[in-house]
Structure formats: C-alpha cells, structure tokens
Design a protein around this motif. Structure first.
Motif, PDB file in Angstrom:
ATOM      1  N   SER A   1      -5.362  -0.272 -10.423  1.00  0.00           N
ATOM      2  CA  SER A   1      -4.825  -0.028  -9.093  1.00  0.00           C
ATOM      3  C   SER A   1      -5.217   1.357  -8.596  1.00  0.00           C
ATOM      4  N   TYR A   2      -5.161   2.354  -9.480  1.00  0.00           N
ATOM      5  CA  TYR A   2      -5.550   3.714  -9.118  1.00  0.00           C
ATOM      6  C   TYR A   2      -7.011   3.737  -8.675  1.00  0.00           C
TER       7      TYR A   2
ATOM      8  N   HIS B   1      -8.780   1.238  -7.580  1.00  0.00           N
ATOM      9  CA  HIS B   1      -8.899   0.461  -6.344  1.00  0.00           C
ATOM     10  C   HIS B   1      -8.502   1.302  -5.133  1.00  0.00           C
ATOM     11  N   LEU B   2      -7.406   2.048  -5.242  1.00  0.00           N
ATOM     12  CA  LEU B   2      -6.978   2.892  -4.127  1.00  0.00           C
ATOM     13  C   LEU B   2      -7.987   4.005  -3.859  1.00  0.00           C
TER      14      LEU B   2
ATOM     15  N   VAL C   1       1.675   2.716 -11.354  1.00  0.00           N
ATOM     16  CA  VAL C   1       0.415   2.048 -11.047  1.00  0.00           C
ATOM     17  C   VAL C   1      -0.428   1.936 -12.310  1.00  0.00           C
ATOM     18  N   THR C   2      -1.243   0.903 -12.350  1.00  0.00           N
ATOM     19  CA  THR C   2      -2.160   0.703 -13.470  1.00  0.00           C
ATOM     20  C   THR C   2      -3.457   1.446 -13.176  1.00  0.00           C
TER      21      THR C   2
ATOM     22  N   ARG D   1       2.452   1.556  -3.473  1.00  0.00           N
ATOM     23  CA  ARG D   1       1.442   1.997  -4.450  1.00  0.00           C
ATOM     24  C   ARG D   1       1.152   3.479  -4.288  1.00  0.00           C
TER      25      ARG D   1
ATOM     26  N   ASP E   1       0.450  -9.015  -9.650  1.00  0.00           N
ATOM     27  CA  ASP E   1      -0.971  -8.905  -9.326  1.00  0.00           C
ATOM     28  C   ASP E   1      -1.718  -7.943 -10.248  1.00  0.00           C
TER      29      ASP E   1
ATOM     30  N   HIS F   1      -1.259  -4.628 -10.382  1.00  0.00           N
ATOM     31  CA  HIS F   1      -1.435  -3.306  -9.786  1.00  0.00           C
ATOM     32  C   HIS F   1      -0.367  -2.313 -10.235  1.00  0.00           C
ATOM     33  N   ALA F   2       0.667  -2.814 -10.902  1.00  0.00           N
ATOM     34  CA  ALA F   2       1.726  -1.939 -11.404  1.00  0.00           C
ATOM     35  C   ALA F   2       2.259  -2.514 -12.712  1.00  0.00           C
TER      36      ALA F   2
ATOM     37  N   ILE G   1       0.837  -1.198   0.000  1.00  0.00           N
ATOM     38  CA  ILE G   1       0.000   0.000   0.000  1.00  0.00           C
ATOM     39  C   ILE G   1       0.874   1.250   0.000  1.00  0.00           C
TER      40      ILE G   1
ATOM     41  N   LEU H   1       3.423  -6.438  -6.960  1.00  0.00           N
ATOM     42  CA  LEU H   1       2.470  -5.491  -7.554  1.00  0.00           C
ATOM     43  C   LEU H   1       2.352  -5.718  -9.061  1.00  0.00           C
TER      44      LEU H   1
END
Length: 92
Positions: free
Chosen positions: A74-75, A77-78, A70-71, A8, A50, A52-53, A5, A47
């Motif tokens: 992922s953005y 999701h955050l 970040v993908t 990210r 998964d 997320h990056a 986290i 990351l």
C-alpha cells in the motif's frame, strides 16, 4: 471510495485504532471531508480485505485494541501515484 485514500494517508504516519482515526477526522479532516464511525470502520475493513492494511491486536489497559497500519504494498502504491508537485511540497 475517497475515504479509503484519506484513511490510508492517516495510517502512513503511524498505526491507528478506529477511535484514533475518528479523532483525526474530528480534529480537522472533517472541515473538508466527513465520515461516520460506521463508514470509517467499513473503510478499514475493506483496506484489510484488499491487502492495503493489516490489523493487529494490542493489549490496552482493559480491552484489546485493534490497530491498523498500511502494508508495504500500500505504501508503494501511494508513493507511485505522487506527482512532482507532491514531492516538492514534502521537501518544503
């Protein structure tokens, strides 16, 4: 893995290399959370695995530099896990 986290969050601002992430930890994050270079590398690899990056290679002066970003997933999701308090702090 809390470092996922934190990393990210760092990658939200701009794409960073492993070295750059380590420098950010040393510059201030290490006051409340520390991670070794190996831990940061494992977190970045996870990351990417998964989704997320993403990892891109950029030609630097002599060596190829791996940058992580970040993908969009992922953005999103955050941002979906932000609370009203987080939004108010970002507006101030």
């Amino acid at each position: 893995m809390p470092d996922l986290i934190v990393i990210r969050g760092l990658l939200l601002a701009e794409p960073l290399s492993l070295y750059d992430v380590g420098k950010r930890f040393a510059a201030g994050i290490s006051l409340f959370y520390s991670a070794s270079a190996g831990g940061i590398e494992r977190a970045l690899r996870r990351l990417v695995d998964d989704g997320h990056a993403i990892q891109t290679e950029v030609a630097d002066t002599r060596r190829r530099k791996k940058l992580y970003a970040v993908t969009p997933v992922s953005y999103t999701h955050l941002r979906a896990h932000e609370t009203t308090a987080h939004l108010v702090c970002r507006l101030l």
